[in-house]
Each structure stands twice: as structure tokens, then as C-alpha cells.
Design a protein around this motif. Structure first.
Motif, short mmCIF file in Angstrom:
data_model
loop_
_atom_site.label_atom_id
_atom_site.label_comp_id
_atom_site.label_asym_id
_atom_site.label_seq_id
_atom_site.Cartn_x
_atom_site.Cartn_y
_atom_site.Cartn_z
N VAL A 76 0.84 -1.19 0.00
CA VAL A 76 0.00 0.00 0.00
C VAL A 76 0.88 1.25 0.00
CG1 VAL A 76 -1.84 1.26 1.18
CG2 VAL A 76 -1.78 -1.25 1.27
N MET A 77 0.79 2.01 -1.05
CA MET A 77 1.54 3.25 -1.12
C MET A 77 0.79 4.38 -0.41
SD MET A 77 4.07 1.98 -2.59
CE MET A 77 5.11 3.40 -2.86
N ALA A 78 -0.54 4.40 -0.57
CA ALA A 78 -1.34 5.45 0.08
C ALA A 78 -2.75 4.94 0.28
CB ALA A 78 -1.35 6.73 -0.75
N SER A 79 -3.45 5.59 1.20
CA SER A 79 -4.85 5.26 1.49
C SER A 79 -5.58 6.57 1.78
CB SER A 79 -4.93 4.29 2.67
OG SER A 79 -6.26 3.88 2.91
N SER A 80 -6.81 6.47 2.28
CA SER A 80 -7.53 7.69 2.65
C SER A 80 -8.53 7.36 3.75
CB SER A 80 -8.24 8.31 1.44
OG SER A 80 -9.34 7.52 1.04
N VAL A 81 -9.09 8.41 4.33
CA VAL A 81 -10.00 8.26 5.47
C VAL A 81 -11.44 8.38 4.98
CG1 VAL A 81 -10.72 9.21 7.70
CG2 VAL A 81 -8.30 9.22 7.05
N ASN A 82 -12.27 7.42 5.38
CA ASN A 82 -13.70 7.45 5.10
C ASN A 82 -14.46 7.42 6.42
OD1 ASN A 82 -13.84 7.15 2.05
ND2 ASN A 82 -12.53 5.44 2.59
N TYR A 83 -15.74 7.73 6.35
CA TYR A 83 -16.54 7.77 7.58
C TYR A 83 -16.63 6.40 8.24
CZ TYR A 83 -18.13 12.59 7.81
OH TYR A 83 -18.17 13.94 7.98
N ASN A 84 -16.50 5.32 7.47
CA ASN A 84 -16.58 4.02 8.14
C ASN A 84 -15.39 3.79 9.07
OD1 ASN A 84 -14.53 3.23 6.34
ND2 ASN A 84 -15.85 1.87 5.15
N THR A 85 -14.24 4.43 8.78
CA THR A 85 -13.12 4.35 9.72
C THR A 85 -13.41 5.17 10.98
OG1 THR A 85 -11.49 3.88 8.01
CG2 THR A 85 -10.67 4.87 10.04
N VAL A 86 -14.10 6.30 10.81
CA VAL A 86 -14.52 7.08 11.97
C VAL A 86 -15.43 6.24 12.84
CG1 VAL A 86 -15.75 9.14 12.75
CG2 VAL A 86 -14.30 9.25 10.71
N TRP A 87 -16.44 5.61 12.23
CA TRP A 87 -17.38 4.78 13.01
C TRP A 87 -16.65 3.64 13.71
CZ3 TRP A 87 -20.62 4.42 7.94
CH2 TRP A 87 -21.26 5.64 7.72
N THR A 88 -15.72 3.01 12.99
CA THR A 88 -14.96 1.90 13.59
C THR A 88 -14.20 2.37 14.82
OG1 THR A 88 -14.70 0.86 11.42
CG2 THR A 88 -13.20 0.14 13.17
N ALA A 89 -13.56 3.54 14.72
CA ALA A 89 -12.76 4.06 15.83
C ALA A 89 -13.60 4.59 16.98
CB ALA A 89 -11.81 5.14 15.33
N LEU A 90 -14.87 4.86 16.72
CA LEU A 90 -15.79 5.27 17.80
C LEU A 90 -16.54 4.08 18.38
CD1 LEU A 90 -17.35 8.50 16.22
CD2 LEU A 90 -15.50 8.37 17.91
N PHE A 91 -16.39 2.91 17.75
CA PHE A 91 -17.09 1.68 18.14
C PHE A 91 -18.61 1.88 18.10
CE2 PHE A 91 -12.99 1.69 20.43
CZ PHE A 91 -12.39 0.59 19.81
N GLU A 92 -19.06 2.61 17.09
CA GLU A 92 -20.50 2.81 16.96
C GLU A 92 -20.90 2.69 15.48
OE1 GLU A 92 -21.15 7.60 16.60
OE2 GLU A 92 -21.01 6.82 18.63
N PRO A 93 -22.13 2.26 15.19
CA PRO A 93 -23.17 1.98 16.19
C PRO A 93 -22.88 0.75 17.05
CG PRO A 93 -23.91 1.31 14.02
CD PRO A 93 -22.62 2.04 13.81
N LEU A 94 -21.87 -0.05 16.66
CA LEU A 94 -21.43 -1.17 17.48
C LEU A 94 -20.01 -1.53 17.05
CD1 LEU A 94 -23.18 -4.45 16.24
CD2 LEU A 94 -23.02 -2.39 14.88
N PRO A 95 -19.22 -2.19 17.91
CA PRO A 95 -17.86 -2.56 17.54
C PRO A 95 -17.84 -3.47 16.32
CG PRO A 95 -18.18 -2.76 19.90
CD PRO A 95 -19.53 -2.53 19.32
N THR A 96 -16.83 -3.31 15.49
CA THR A 96 -16.75 -4.08 14.25
C THR A 96 -16.27 -5.51 14.46
OG1 THR A 96 -14.54 -3.14 13.91
CG2 THR A 96 -16.39 -2.06 12.79
N PHE A 97 -15.85 -5.87 15.65
CA PHE A 97 -15.32 -7.21 15.86
C PHE A 97 -16.39 -8.29 15.68
CE2 PHE A 97 -12.35 -4.35 17.86
CZ PHE A 97 -11.16 -4.82 17.33
N GLY A 98 -17.65 -7.93 15.87
CA GLY A 98 -18.73 -8.86 15.56
C GLY A 98 -18.79 -9.18 14.08
N PHE A 99 -18.54 -8.17 13.23
CA PHE A 99 -18.48 -8.40 11.78
C PHE A 99 -17.39 -9.42 11.45
CE2 PHE A 99 -19.64 -3.63 11.22
CZ PHE A 99 -20.97 -3.89 11.50
#
Length: 444
Positions: free
Chosen positions: A73-96
Motif C-alpha cells: 500500500v503506497m497510500a490510502s484515505s479516510v472514510n466515515y466508516n473508519t470514523v465509526w470503527t474508531a468510535l465503536f459505533e453503532p457497534l464494535p466491528t469485531f462482531g463483523f
């Protein structure tokens, strides 16, 4: 990792040579940890700091399955799903990750006490699985974020309808915010040669999502002359929606939240602009009560701009804050197309304005491979341009995500992973020079 960087950035290096470069047993990546998934419990969303949940640490390099590809990976970017993951909402992603691990052979590796986040990348193919024929080591690629098994008939008309459809880096592990990433082979597309690594990584998720919402038969099927109201027209999704509407012969009405954002959408060609903060709209004067008079005031302003025409399409993604107004202002028989709810998932609107005026609400989610490919082709041809505004190194991923969480950004926020600096990775300099002003218009 230095050997990998040297190999993927070298000129005239063969696929066999890149394929023989040793892959490390571990790599650096941005992760959230299962042990910390309750760290914000009881806190209001506005008080949560996603930077506290994100860590850059070493993770074990995953095994490459038959239909998978390991990418440098040379580069990436930030999306809202990373924000949600880091806030653990609406639920933690570990269940996924746990559910995915139980579905198909080889998916068990995704169930880890860490989650490597990120749903965009640009990079170079390092390793391919035994069944992969579409790419080879050394190929420069970008990735879309649809992870799908396609073992169910429902997915073969539209892969977004497959019951095993997931968003890579959000509902799967080993996402794009790291030095390496694991993807399905059918997530990969050619990197636009006229873009840098960080520019190429900015568009995958948001542009494909906007393409499906507006252009595809699975969305609003926008046609020439359509008036399209775009919320957040200078943000990640909205900046691509604005370009798609203009490129497709539509008329965008661009809603923004500052003079700087208004300036940006005008630079893209959006002439009809509403600064909602300057106008002081308060759709929710009380926590549980909306004000229809504000909907009417907003609709009047829209019609003043369009010469008396209500929007044929409303491009929705803020959700709770704006949805009532969106349903109200859409024209009779119009379409409200929604792909997200960044301000809240519980939408409240007056259903009389929907059913009595024959309006439609269409839900869309990311894009299938064909839609993502078509969206990427528009960028490759220089018809749509990345809206990258800021770039952070991987070590500052917390700050990058916090900037998106608090809506302090314009367009997209990029992250350098293995790239040694900005402005690298360009192959087609002629095309770049022709479009340079448009490519860089969001940069500070």
C-alpha cells in the motif's frame, strides 16, 4: 519493507523480480483493539475522540487465499466508516469479523483481537493467490471496497445484493490503512497513471458510492437537465457528486457549511450554492422536534436559485439532521437517494410529503464491481478528478480521522503508507499537466 519499497518504485522491474521480493512476517498498520471496544461507553458521540482508539502497530501478515491479492500500500484515505470503527459505533466491528470468519474456508484469519481499518488504497501487487488471473506482481492498482463471495444467486444480478457482501476494511480485516493490505482479486482496478499515489487512493469508496447513487440504474438514474440537491457538496461524497452531476448534464444545487467550501464547489463549476450556516437553518430547534417552517424556508431558497424548480433528485447522506428537509423539498415524483446517516440513523420526516406527492426514497450502498470500474474509468480519462485536500503520514492517522469526525476537512483526507512523500507515482505526465489545476484545486 525497505526492499519492497525499492522494488515497487523501481523502473523496468519484472513481475518475477517483484514476486521474488521477500514478504515480511509482519507490517505496520492502523488498528483498533477488541480489548478497548468499550472505552467510550456512556459518552455522547460528540465527546468521543477516535484518535484515542487508533493505534499504529505491527500485525502479522495474513496468508493469501486462492482468490486474494497482497498489495504493497503506497497510500490510502479516510472514510466515515473508519470514523465509526474508531468510535465503536453503532457497534464494535469485531462482531463483523467473527461472523465473516464462520462463513467460508480461509475467512477465519479475519477474526483477530485487532482490526486493520481502511477502505481505500493505491499500491502495487506483491503476491497473488493460486486462482488469480486478472493481475500479476508489479501491477499498479487501486481498490474498491466490495468484498463478496458470489456463491448465492442473489448476487449475480447485482453483487451488492449478495448476502455475503461486505465492506472491506470495515466488515473485513486487513484494510488499506497499513503498509500491506489483503483484498479479493476482483476489488482491483488499474491505477490512473496521471495521479500520484495519494491522489489515486482518494476516490475509490466515495466516487463509486456517488456513481451508484446518481448515475446507475440501481440509484437515481440521473438524466441531463435534472436538478440535484447535494448535501455536503464540498465533502468526500458531495465533491464527487457535484462533478458527476455537472459531467452528466445535470444542475447541482450545492449545500455547504462555510465560505471556503462554497469557493471550492464554485471552482468545480457549481453555480448554485447555499451556505447553510450563513443562512442559519435550524431544522431541529429542539432535540425531538423539527420545524416545517425551516423546511419551507429552505425550499424557497432552492427555488429562488433554480428559477422556480424543485430538485428532481436529493443526494442524501447526512441522515437525521437533513432527511426531513430532503423529503420536503424534492419535487412531486422526485427521488431522495440515500447512502449513509452521518448525523444519525433514525430519520424523521412528514410522510404526507412523500406519499401524497409520489416521491421515492431509494437506498444505495457502495457499488458493485461494474459501477466501481466505470467510476474509475471516468477518473482515468480525466473526466472526474480527485478532491484530495490534506495528506497525513500513517503515524498521524488519529489526527486524520479526528479531522473527518469533526468535519474540519474539505474533500478527502489522504494517508501516506509506503510512499516516501507526496507527488510520487505519476507515469502519465502529459495528462497530468493538462488537468493539473483541477486535480489540485482542493489542496491548501
Amino acid at each position: 519493507m525497505k526492499q519492497i519499497v525499492a522494488a515497487v518504485t523501481a523502473e523496468n522491474i519484472s513481475a518475477d523480480e517483484i514476486g521474488s521480493v521477500p514478504v515480511p512476517e509482519s507490517y505496520r498498520a492502523a488498528v483498533v483493539l477488541a480489548a478497548e471496544s468499550d472505552m467510550f461507553e456512556g459518552m455522547a458521540t460528540a465527546d468521543k475522540d477516535p484518535a484515542k482508539a487508533l493505534h499504529v502497530q505491527q500485525v502479522a501478515t495474513p496468508e493469501v487465499g486462492p482468490d486474494e491479492v497482497l498489495v504493497a500500500v503506497m497510500a490510502s484515505s479516510v472514510n466515515y466508516n473508519t470514523v465509526w470503527t474508531a468510535l465503536f459505533e453503532p457497534l464494535p466491528t469485531f462482531g463483523f469479523l467473527q461472523r465473516y470468519a464462520r462463513t467460508v474456508p480461509g475467512a477465519g484469519k479475519h477474526d483477530q483481537p485487532f482490526h486493520v481499518v481502511g477502505s481505500d488504497l493505491s499500491g502495487v501487487v506483491l503476491r497473488i493467490g493460486a486462482a488469480v488471473r486478472s493481475v500479476k506482481p508489479g501491477d499498479r492498482v487501486v481498490a474498491h471496497c466490495l468484498n463478496v463471495e458470489l456463491t448465492d444467486p442473489d448476487g449475480h444480478d447485482d453483487s451488492m445484493l449478495d448476502p455475503e457482501q461486505r465492506i472491506w476494511g470495515f466488515e473485513t480485516n486487513y484494510g488499506g490503512l497499513g503498509e500491506l493490505a489483503l483484498v479479493k482479486a476482483n476489488q482491483l482496478m488499474p491505477k490512473p497513471g496521471h495521479l500520484t499515489w495519494e491522489e489515486a487512493a482518494a476516490s475509490g469508496l466515495v466516487h463509486s458510492t456517488a456513481y451508484r447513487q446518481l448515475v446507475s440504474r440501481n440509484g437515481a438514474t440521473m438524466k441531463q437537465g435534472d436538478v440535484v440537491l447535494i448535501w455536503g457538496a464540498a465533502g468526500g461524497l458531495g465533491s464527487y457528486a457535484t462533478q458527476l452531476v455537472l459531467n452528466g448534464g445535470g444542475i447541482p444545487v450545492c449545500v455547504v457549511s462555510s465560505p471556503r467550501k462554497a469557493e471550492l464547489v464554485r471552482a468545480m463549476g457549481g453555480e448554485l450554492v447555499i451556505d447553510r450556516k450563513a443562512e442559519g437553518f435550524r431544522f431541529w430547534p429542539e432535540e425531538n422536534v423539527q420545524d416545517p417552517r425551516e423546511w419551507k424556508r429552505f425550499g424557497t431558497l432552492v427555488r429562488d436559485l433554480t428559477g422556480g424548480t424543485d430538485p428532481d433528485i436529493v443526494f442524501e447522506h447526512p441522515g437525521r439532521e437533513t432527511f426531513g428537509a430532503s423529503v420536503y423539498v424534492a419535487r412531486r415524483g422526485g427521488t431522495i437517494v440515500t447512502c449513509a446517516s452521518t448525523s444519525g440513523y433514525e430519520h424523521v420526516y412528514d410522510n404526507r410529503h412523500l406519499w401524497m406527492r409520489l416521491k421515492r426514497i431509494v437506498g444505495t450502498h457502495f457499488a458493485n464491481y461494474r459501477e466501481a470500474w466505470e467510476a474509475n474509468r471516468l477518473i482515468t480519462r480525466g473526466m472526474i478528478h480527485p478532491t484530495l485536500s490534506t495528506v497525513y503520514p500513517l503515524d498521524r492517522i488519529g489526527q486524520a480521522v479526528q479531522e473527518v469526525h469533526t468535519n474540519q476537512h474539505n474533500g478527502k483526507v489522504g494517508v501516506l503508507c509506503l510512499a516516501q512523500g507526496t507527488d510520487q507515482g505519476v507515469e502519465d505526465h502529459e495528462t497530468r499537466e493538462r488537468h493539473l489545476a483541477k486535480i489540485t484545486r482542493f489542496r491548501s
